[in-house]
Scaffold this active site. Sequence first.
Site, PDB file in Angstrom:
ATOM      1  N   GLY A  51      36.655  40.555  21.751  1.00  0.00           N
ATOM      2  CA  GLY A  51      36.802  39.829  20.146  1.00  0.00           C
ATOM      3  C   GLY A  51      38.045  38.708  20.303  1.00  0.00           C
ATOM      4  O   GLY A  51      38.149  37.966  19.295  1.00  0.00           O
ATOM      5  N   GLU A  88      35.858  35.937  20.718  1.00  0.00           N
ATOM      6  CA  GLU A  88      35.300  35.561  19.579  1.00  0.00           C
ATOM      7  C   GLU A  88      36.218  35.058  18.477  1.00  0.00           C
ATOM      8  O   GLU A  88      35.821  34.278  17.654  1.00  0.00           O
ATOM      9  CB  GLU A  88      34.528  36.975  19.146  1.00  0.00           C
ATOM     10  CG  GLU A  88      33.705  37.227  19.963  1.00  0.00           C
ATOM     11  CD  GLU A  88      32.890  38.843  19.792  1.00  0.00           C
ATOM     12  OE1 GLU A  88      33.755  39.923  20.058  1.00  0.00           O
ATOM     13  OE2 GLU A  88      31.883  38.809  19.538  1.00  0.00           O
ATOM     14  N   ALA A 145      38.809  43.679  20.942  1.00  0.00           N
ATOM     15  CA  ALA A 145      38.983  44.526  20.059  1.00  0.00           C
ATOM     16  C   ALA A 145      40.022  45.664  20.488  1.00  0.00           C
ATOM     17  O   ALA A 145      39.813  45.969  21.820  1.00  0.00           O
ATOM     18  CB  ALA A 145      37.837  44.879  19.586  1.00  0.00           C
ATOM     19  N   GLU A 169      32.572  43.080  27.429  1.00  0.00           N
ATOM     20  CA  GLU A 169      32.076  44.227  26.821  1.00  0.00           C
ATOM     21  C   GLU A 169      31.111  44.978  27.532  1.00  0.00           C
ATOM     22  O   GLU A 169      30.838  46.207  27.245  1.00  0.00           O
ATOM     23  CB  GLU A 169      31.392  44.026  25.287  1.00  0.00           C
ATOM     24  CG  GLU A 169      32.571  43.342  24.159  1.00  0.00           C
ATOM     25  CD  GLU A 169      32.745  41.818  24.121  1.00  0.00           C
ATOM     26  OE1 GLU A 169      32.511  41.181  25.084  1.00  0.00           O
ATOM     27  OE2 GLU A 169      33.283  41.432  23.061  1.00  0.00           O
TER      28      GLU A 169
HETATM   29  C1  HXC Z   1      43.452  48.302  23.587  1.00  0.00           C
HETATM   30  C2  HXC Z   1      44.482  47.113  25.347  1.00  0.00           C
HETATM   31  C3  HXC Z   1      43.372  46.265  25.489  1.00  0.00           C
HETATM   32  C4  HXC Z   1      42.295  46.518  24.579  1.00  0.00           C
HETATM   33  C5  HXC Z   1      44.786  45.657  27.081  1.00  0.00           C
HETATM   34  N1  HXC Z   1      45.376  46.907  26.323  1.00  0.00           N
HETATM   35  N2  HXC Z   1      43.510  45.512  26.358  1.00  0.00           N
HETATM   36  N3  HXC Z   1      44.502  48.230  24.470  1.00  0.00           N
HETATM   37  N4  HXC Z   1      42.451  47.284  23.563  1.00  0.00           N
HETATM   38  N5  HXC Z   1      41.434  45.476  24.211  1.00  0.00           N
HETATM   39  C6  HXC Z   1      46.401  47.529  26.692  1.00  0.00           C
HETATM   40  C7  HXC Z   1      46.239  48.109  27.904  1.00  0.00           C
HETATM   41  O1  HXC Z   1      45.862  49.729  27.839  1.00  0.00           O
HETATM   42  C8  HXC Z   1      48.170  48.449  28.444  1.00  0.00           C
HETATM   43  O2  HXC Z   1      48.551  49.370  27.427  1.00  0.00           O
HETATM   44  C9  HXC Z   1      48.344  47.022  27.870  1.00  0.00           C
HETATM   45  O3  HXC Z   1      47.629  46.550  26.938  1.00  0.00           O
HETATM   46  C10 HXC Z   1      48.525  46.165  28.967  1.00  0.00           C
HETATM   47  O4  HXC Z   1      47.538  46.085  29.527  1.00  0.00           O
HETATM   48  P1  HXC Z   1      47.244  46.175  31.241  1.00  0.00           P
HETATM   49  O5  HXC Z   1      45.661  46.624  31.335  1.00  0.00           O
HETATM   50  O6  HXC Z   1      47.985  47.268  31.881  1.00  0.00           O
HETATM   51  O7  HXC Z   1      47.424  44.774  31.845  1.00  0.00           O
HETATM   52  P2  HXC Z   1      46.872  44.004  32.917  1.00  0.00           P
HETATM   53  O8  HXC Z   1      46.858  44.900  34.261  1.00  0.00           O
HETATM   54  O9  HXC Z   1      47.521  42.860  33.124  1.00  0.00           O
HETATM   55  O10 HXC Z   1      45.515  43.621  32.817  1.00  0.00           O
HETATM   56  C11 HXC Z   1      44.954  42.705  31.632  1.00  0.00           C
HETATM   57  C12 HXC Z   1      43.590  42.943  31.104  1.00  0.00           C
HETATM   58  C13 HXC Z   1      43.102  44.176  30.896  1.00  0.00           C
HETATM   59  C14 HXC Z   1      42.752  42.409  32.228  1.00  0.00           C
HETATM   60  C15 HXC Z   1      43.471  41.676  29.993  1.00  0.00           C
HETATM   61  O11 HXC Z   1      44.348  44.705  29.966  1.00  0.00           O
HETATM   62  C16 HXC Z   1      41.785  44.498  30.396  1.00  0.00           C
HETATM   63  O12 HXC Z   1      40.750  44.413  30.999  1.00  0.00           O
HETATM   64  N6  HXC Z   1      41.774  44.726  29.060  1.00  0.00           N
HETATM   65  C17 HXC Z   1      40.634  44.973  28.298  1.00  0.00           C
HETATM   66  C18 HXC Z   1      39.744  43.758  28.224  1.00  0.00           C
HETATM   67  C19 HXC Z   1      38.317  43.920  27.306  1.00  0.00           C
HETATM   68  O13 HXC Z   1      37.643  44.953  27.955  1.00  0.00           O
HETATM   69  N7  HXC Z   1      38.262  43.675  26.206  1.00  0.00           N
HETATM   70  C20 HXC Z   1      37.101  43.568  25.157  1.00  0.00           C
HETATM   71  C21 HXC Z   1      37.112  44.726  24.314  1.00  0.00           C
HETATM   72  S1  HXC Z   1      35.877  45.271  23.509  1.00  0.00           S
HETATM   73  P3  HXC Z   1      49.083  50.893  28.122  1.00  0.00           P
HETATM   74  O14 HXC Z   1      49.828  51.431  26.958  1.00  0.00           O
HETATM   75  O15 HXC Z   1      47.603  51.580  28.355  1.00  0.00           O
HETATM   76  O16 HXC Z   1      49.664  50.697  29.451  1.00  0.00           O
HETATM   77  C22 HXC Z   1      35.699  44.067  22.231  1.00  0.00           C
HETATM   78  C23 HXC Z   1      34.606  44.226  21.329  1.00  0.00           C
HETATM   79  C24 HXC Z   1      34.394  43.161  20.221  1.00  0.00           C
HETATM   80  O17 HXC Z   1      36.594  43.226  22.139  1.00  0.00           O
HETATM   81  C25 HXC Z   1      33.450  43.446  19.240  1.00  0.00           C
HETATM   82  C26 HXC Z   1      34.101  44.335  18.159  1.00  0.00           C
HETATM   83  C27 HXC Z   1      33.230  44.318  16.836  1.00  0.00           C
END
Ligand code: HXC
Length: 258
Positions: free
Chosen positions: A109, A112, A65, A132
Amino acid sequence: MAFETLIVETNEGVALVRLNRPQALNALNSQLLGELSAALDAAEADPEVGCVVVTGSEKAFAAGADIKEMADKTYAEMFAADFFAKAARRIEQFRKPIIAAVSGYALGGGCELAMLCDFIIASDTAKFGQPEINLGVMPGIGGTQRLTRYVGKSKAMDMMLTGRMMDAAEAERSGLVSRIVAADKLLDEALEAARKIAAQSPLAVMMNKELVNTAYETTLSAGVAVERRLFHSLFAFEDQKEGMAAFVEKRKPAFKGR
Ligand code: HXC
């Protein structure tokens, strides 16, 4: 239909839906989820579409998400908008098959969303996770329930409590994905599977899908009873006559969906 966060193309009975927010690794924001629901509405209404493939980029199916969109939301805003659940319900109620073709990250997400599809074909670069916990939250689009059903309690707990990722091999071993293919063959393989499905009787396809999903919602004896009724009902369709006649006559069936 033109979208900003998706690219949709329909060919040979298959609607290919590509998530297209490369700057955010296809993070699922409210716009993308709304557009995905609209794309599925269109695919459901289109008699030419027999199967949908949802995919992302080589680097990310979807990294979760959209954390930036969610970070400052209040309880009231989350409760009132409920946009994750709206999209999830749209996918759950979609009657044609949906294949997730996953390359790279399918996290939170994103994992999911893949699990909401009917089955997952993964590239050898795929990484699945429910991280998460690292954000002080938990899955909110069915992950706690679906991942547990896919891979069992021990792995689901491990994934959700430590936030670690699973690679493609572990995901296949655990039953999360149906097959693994080389990254450069992912789309070909998923589209071939989808075209195969789209060439079958759409009625039989829908019933097969419905019955596998029934297995998750009911007891064995109740599920088998529903199966028997629907199996009998298939003999009311021309497609059953065509399928069996084609076998006997050693030719390809031409299903008509009636
Ligand atoms: C918003 C995101 C994002 C996310 C990545 N980006 N994941 N933006 N939401 N979930 C953005 C980063 O901020 C960055 O933009 C760009 O995408 C590239 O990501 P990087 O982190 O620079 O890439 P990398 O170093 O290769 O790492 C990849 C990654 C990491 C390991 C996937 O991005 C990461 O850990 N992302 C978050 C994963 C996560 O926690 N997902 C769960 C989300 S909560 P900028 O502009 O900043 O450079 C969820 C809840 C679901 O899903 C339930 C809802 C009801």
